[in-house]
Design a protein around this motif. Structure first.
Motif, PDB file in Angstrom:
ATOM      1  N   GLY A  31       0.762  -1.239   0.000  1.00  0.00           N
ATOM      2  CA  GLY A  31       0.000   0.000   0.000  1.00  0.00           C
ATOM      3  C   GLY A  31       0.790   1.285   0.000  1.00  0.00           C
ATOM      4  O   GLY A  31       0.218   2.365   0.077  1.00  0.00           O
ATOM      5  N   LYS A  32       2.119   1.198  -0.108  1.00  0.00           N
ATOM      6  CA  LYS A  32       2.914   2.427  -0.057  1.00  0.00           C
ATOM      7  C   LYS A  32       4.161   2.267  -0.914  1.00  0.00           C
ATOM      8  O   LYS A  32       4.843   1.241  -0.853  1.00  0.00           O
ATOM      9  CB  LYS A  32       3.318   2.710   1.390  1.00  0.00           C
ATOM     10  N   ALA A  33       4.466   3.291  -1.730  1.00  0.00           N
ATOM     11  CA  ALA A  33       5.647   3.249  -2.580  1.00  0.00           C
ATOM     12  C   ALA A  33       6.074   4.666  -2.935  1.00  0.00           C
ATOM     13  O   ALA A  33       5.258   5.587  -2.936  1.00  0.00           O
ATOM     14  CB  ALA A  33       5.369   2.464  -3.861  1.00  0.00           C
ATOM     15  N   THR A  34       7.339   4.810  -3.255  1.00  0.00           N
ATOM     16  CA  THR A  34       7.801   6.086  -3.794  1.00  0.00           C
ATOM     17  C   THR A  34       7.366   6.155  -5.255  1.00  0.00           C
ATOM     18  O   THR A  34       7.053   5.129  -5.867  1.00  0.00           O
ATOM     19  CB  THR A  34       9.334   6.204  -3.720  1.00  0.00           C
ATOM     20  N   MET A  35       7.377   7.328  -5.796  1.00  0.00           N
ATOM     21  CA  MET A  35       7.022   7.491  -7.206  1.00  0.00           C
ATOM     22  C   MET A  35       7.978   6.681  -8.076  1.00  0.00           C
ATOM     23  O   MET A  35       7.553   6.033  -9.043  1.00  0.00           O
ATOM     24  CB  MET A  35       7.059   8.971  -7.599  1.00  0.00           C
ATOM     25  N   THR A  36       9.257   6.673  -7.736  1.00  0.00           N
ATOM     26  CA  THR A  36      10.241   5.902  -8.501  1.00  0.00           C
ATOM     27  C   THR A  36       9.886   4.419  -8.507  1.00  0.00           C
ATOM     28  O   THR A  36       9.911   3.769  -9.556  1.00  0.00           O
ATOM     29  CB  THR A  36      11.660   6.115  -7.923  1.00  0.00           C
ATOM     30  N   GLU A  37       9.560   3.868  -7.342  1.00  0.00           N
ATOM     31  CA  GLU A  37       9.169   2.460  -7.246  1.00  0.00           C
ATOM     32  C   GLU A  37       7.897   2.188  -8.041  1.00  0.00           C
ATOM     33  O   GLU A  37       7.793   1.183  -8.741  1.00  0.00           O
ATOM     34  CB  GLU A  37       8.947   2.053  -5.784  1.00  0.00           C
ATOM     35  N   LEU A  38       6.949   3.098  -7.913  1.00  0.00           N
ATOM     36  CA  LEU A  38       5.671   2.927  -8.597  1.00  0.00           C
ATOM     37  C   LEU A  38       5.849   2.949 -10.117  1.00  0.00           C
ATOM     38  O   LEU A  38       5.276   2.121 -10.824  1.00  0.00           O
ATOM     39  CB  LEU A  38       4.693   4.019  -8.145  1.00  0.00           C
ATOM     40  N   LEU A  62      -2.627  10.019 -10.613  1.00  0.00           N
ATOM     41  CA  LEU A  62      -2.587  10.144  -9.152  1.00  0.00           C
ATOM     42  C   LEU A  62      -3.481  11.276  -8.638  1.00  0.00           C
ATOM     43  O   LEU A  62      -4.189  11.079  -7.645  1.00  0.00           O
ATOM     44  CB  LEU A  62      -1.147  10.295  -8.657  1.00  0.00           C
ATOM     45  N   PRO A  63      -3.510  12.449  -9.293  1.00  0.00           N
ATOM     46  CA  PRO A  63      -4.463  13.468  -8.832  1.00  0.00           C
ATOM     47  C   PRO A  63      -5.916  12.986  -8.908  1.00  0.00           C
ATOM     48  O   PRO A  63      -6.722  13.278  -8.027  1.00  0.00           O
ATOM     49  CB  PRO A  63      -4.219  14.648  -9.780  1.00  0.00           C
ATOM     50  N   ARG A  64      -6.239  12.225  -9.945  1.00  0.00           N
ATOM     51  CA  ARG A  64      -7.601  11.704 -10.077  1.00  0.00           C
ATOM     52  C   ARG A  64      -7.896  10.706  -8.952  1.00  0.00           C
ATOM     53  O   ARG A  64      -8.955  10.757  -8.323  1.00  0.00           O
ATOM     54  CB  ARG A  64      -7.771  11.037 -11.433  1.00  0.00           C
ATOM     55  N   LEU A  65      -6.958   9.792  -8.692  1.00  0.00           N
ATOM     56  CA  LEU A  65      -7.138   8.809  -7.617  1.00  0.00           C
ATOM     57  C   LEU A  65      -7.181   9.492  -6.250  1.00  0.00           C
ATOM     58  O   LEU A  65      -7.948   9.088  -5.380  1.00  0.00           O
ATOM     59  CB  LEU A  65      -6.017   7.765  -7.651  1.00  0.00           C
ATOM     60  N   GLU A  66      -6.379  10.519  -6.082  1.00  0.00           N
ATOM     61  CA  GLU A  66      -6.385  11.265  -4.821  1.00  0.00           C
ATOM     62  C   GLU A  66      -7.714  11.998  -4.644  1.00  0.00           C
ATOM     63  O   GLU A  66      -8.278  12.018  -3.551  1.00  0.00           O
ATOM     64  CB  GLU A  66      -5.215  12.239  -4.771  1.00  0.00           C
ATOM     65  N   VAL A  71      -5.985   7.226  -3.056  1.00  0.00           N
ATOM     66  CA  VAL A  71      -4.581   7.326  -2.652  1.00  0.00           C
ATOM     67  C   VAL A  71      -4.325   8.684  -2.020  1.00  0.00           C
ATOM     68  O   VAL A  71      -5.095   9.637  -2.192  1.00  0.00           O
ATOM     69  CB  VAL A  71      -3.592   7.144  -3.845  1.00  0.00           C
ATOM     70  N   GLU A  72      -3.215   8.744  -1.300  1.00  0.00           N
ATOM     71  CA  GLU A  72      -2.656  10.010  -0.842  1.00  0.00           C
ATOM     72  C   GLU A  72      -1.301  10.126  -1.524  1.00  0.00           C
ATOM     73  O   GLU A  72      -0.497   9.194  -1.473  1.00  0.00           O
ATOM     74  CB  GLU A  72      -2.492  10.011   0.679  1.00  0.00           C
ATOM     75  N   TYR A  73      -1.078  11.249  -2.187  1.00  0.00           N
ATOM     76  CA  TYR A  73       0.170  11.459  -2.916  1.00  0.00           C
ATOM     77  C   TYR A  73       0.855  12.691  -2.359  1.00  0.00           C
ATOM     78  O   TYR A  73       0.376  13.804  -2.521  1.00  0.00           O
ATOM     79  CB  TYR A  73      -0.126  11.609  -4.412  1.00  0.00           C
ATOM     80  N   ASP A  74       1.971  12.477  -1.678  1.00  0.00           N
ATOM     81  CA  ASP A  74       2.749  13.567  -1.091  1.00  0.00           C
ATOM     82  C   ASP A  74       3.815  13.972  -2.102  1.00  0.00           C
ATOM     83  O   ASP A  74       4.804  13.265  -2.296  1.00  0.00           O
ATOM     84  CB  ASP A  74       3.382  13.113   0.219  1.00  0.00           C
TER      85      ASP A  74
END
Length: 98
Positions: A31-38, A62-66, A71-74
């Motif tokens: 449930g959690k990854a960096t953008m690079t990993e994703l 990601l903005p759409r999913l957020e 998701v939460e995208y920091d």
């Protein structure tokens, strides 16, 4: 905000292969990854250049999913994390996994 997604929202989330693959990748990473990993995990699943995937995720998916509360995208730490609402997508993501 209600954590329950509507049928239309579920279909919207699953309507693009990059979103489906990104969700699968996040689910595979607990449930959690960096953008690079994703980006790496998503590009391994589909034949699209990693840079194109990164741009699409960052500016569109990601903005759409957020916005749907999935998701939460920091953007400061470049960490993407599934929310509780994403748990109801798991059976659908598994069904659509290509």
């Amino acid at each position: 905000m209600d954590d329950k997604l509507t049928t239309d929202e579920i279909f919207d989330v699953l309507g693009h292969s990059h979103r489906r693959h990104a969700l699968t990748a996040l689910m595979d990473c607990d449930g959690k990854a960096t953008m690079t990993e994703l980006v790496e995990k998503t590009s391994n699943r589909i034949e699209t250049a990693p840079k194109r995937i990164e741009v699409g995720l960052h500016h569109s998916h990601l903005p759409r999913l957020e916005g749907m509360g999935v998701v939460e995208y920091d953007t400061d730490t470049n960490v993407v994390q599934l929310t509780d609402a994403a748990s109801e997508l798991k059976p659908f993501v598994e069904l659509t996994d290509e």
